[in-house]
Motif scaffolding. Sequence first.
Motif, PDB file in Angstrom:
ATOM      1  N   THR A 422       0.840  -1.202   0.000  1.00 56.88           N
ATOM      2  CA  THR A 422       0.000   0.000   0.000  1.00 56.88           C
ATOM      3  C   THR A 422       0.873   1.249   0.000  1.00 56.88           C
ATOM      4  OG1 THR A 422      -1.777  -1.151   1.167  1.00 56.88           O
ATOM      5  CG2 THR A 422      -1.780   1.259   1.257  1.00 56.88           C
ATOM      6  N   LYS A 425       2.255   1.781  -3.461  1.00 54.77           N
ATOM      7  CA  LYS A 425       1.250   2.233  -4.434  1.00 54.77           C
ATOM      8  C   LYS A 425       0.951   3.712  -4.281  1.00 54.77           C
ATOM      9  CE  LYS A 425      -1.047  -2.240  -4.974  1.00 54.77           C
ATOM     10  NZ  LYS A 425      -2.262  -3.052  -4.687  1.00 54.77           N
ATOM     11  N   THR A 426       1.014   4.207  -3.039  1.00 48.76           N
ATOM     12  CA  THR A 426       0.705   5.626  -2.816  1.00 48.76           C
ATOM     13  C   THR A 426       1.848   6.539  -3.223  1.00 48.76           C
ATOM     14  OG1 THR A 426       1.524   5.480  -0.540  1.00 48.76           O
ATOM     15  CG2 THR A 426      -0.816   5.082  -0.906  1.00 48.76           C
ATOM     16  N   SER A 428       4.198   5.546  -5.969  1.00 49.12           N
ATOM     17  CA  SER A 428       4.844   4.889  -7.089  1.00 49.12           C
ATOM     18  C   SER A 428       5.486   5.920  -8.009  1.00 49.12           C
ATOM     19  CB  SER A 428       3.816   4.073  -7.880  1.00 49.12           C
ATOM     20  OG  SER A 428       2.761   4.904  -8.322  1.00 49.12           O
TER      21      SER A 428
END
Length: 429
Positions: A422, A425-426, A428
């Motif tokens: 997570t 992903k925040t 990337s």
Amino acid sequence: MAGLLGKSAKKSIAALCGVSDGNHFAISDEFAEEGIPYYRGQDCVGHVFIEQCAPNHITPRAFNVEHMRRSHLHRGDVLLSIIGTIGEASLVTSSEPATCSCKLAILRPKDVAAEFLAMVLRSEVGRSQTERFTRGAVQMGLLLEDMDQLWIPRFSTALEKAIVTLVRASQAEYETAKAKLADAENNLMSALGLGNWQPPEPLSYTRRALEAFTAKRLDSDYFSPRVTRLLARLGASGRTVRDMAPPRHEKFTPAASGDFRYIEISDVRSDGTTTCESVPMREAPSRATWRVRAGDVLTSTVRPIRRLSALVMPEQDGCIASSGFVVLQPSEVPAEVLLTYLRLPLFCELMDLHTSASLYPAISETDLLRLPFPNLPPATCDAIVQSVRSAHTARARARTLLDRAKRAVEIAIETNEATALTFLKTCSP
């Protein structure tokens, strides 16, 4: 933090990699200004990608002797410092010939991605493990035999690939920065008319005795037509380095307590940047001499042929530099242009001609400041400034990506893989 590894699947470094170390034989007689990179433990400090450092070099003859072959480096190797700067780890990303000293362990991954391995070793859990296994009476170090007790956590393919992707993206940003610096150098060489310069190389030449006595030198290289023509090209303006950037002589006196940030010659990187290290005031080396300010340019007086000049960034304002530097305050030229000029191989050749001593050849501040500085078109200066600043921006992005990769490893160990994914992903790339 190493105890957290109990929650994770893990394998030892010895199980995941081939393990060896670098050269054990005396090699000081084979050091050269150019040649094959010879990495040492201190070269890993601050360098995830080992090629970013400014290493010593050895001759091809020394590199190719039989006993050196075991320490030849391959692309994808991970170097782990095991003596001195213990726990520092770097990636070998070039396939060009290179080798290293026995103060580095050579980890050749077999069942793990090199980028992931390097991030684990540089994380808090990696550093805590290497610290725990450091031992010795006189010289502390890590033993290669202990690599079967240094653990690397294993995560899902998705997480490990995500970390590898970040590291490779970081490397790409560093390559972009390198290309921008090359653009700056090429623009400057073109403006100086030196882009395709073919200097004269006669078999013999003569000079008047008066010239030798005036220069107080008798070495033939100093009076070569090549050097004479180069000085004429660079000196047409009649201006010198001092005219463009006078030296800063802001002396440093250590206080009774506290710390200071110190820049020594080994902290200068091959890309014209520098790192600094916090040092207690009571341990201030005698070489800690000059206070530097943001926008200053540092250039090493020792072995100037190595192109060790750097721009002082805003976050380094107030650092203390070694007496091995001349600290220049750009006043009539942008700092980025001065930096590029000082790093030109041809200008470094001129500096090298003024060095004295054999063990630590150095140019005096007086001789450096007397060297010529050319007239440059404003458009050329603007282009160089833009290229150097773009390189700095790319390096900043590269550092951010590496920080994210290392932090993802730590989150996966401290919490769980889902939280680490997570996190990635925040942020990337």
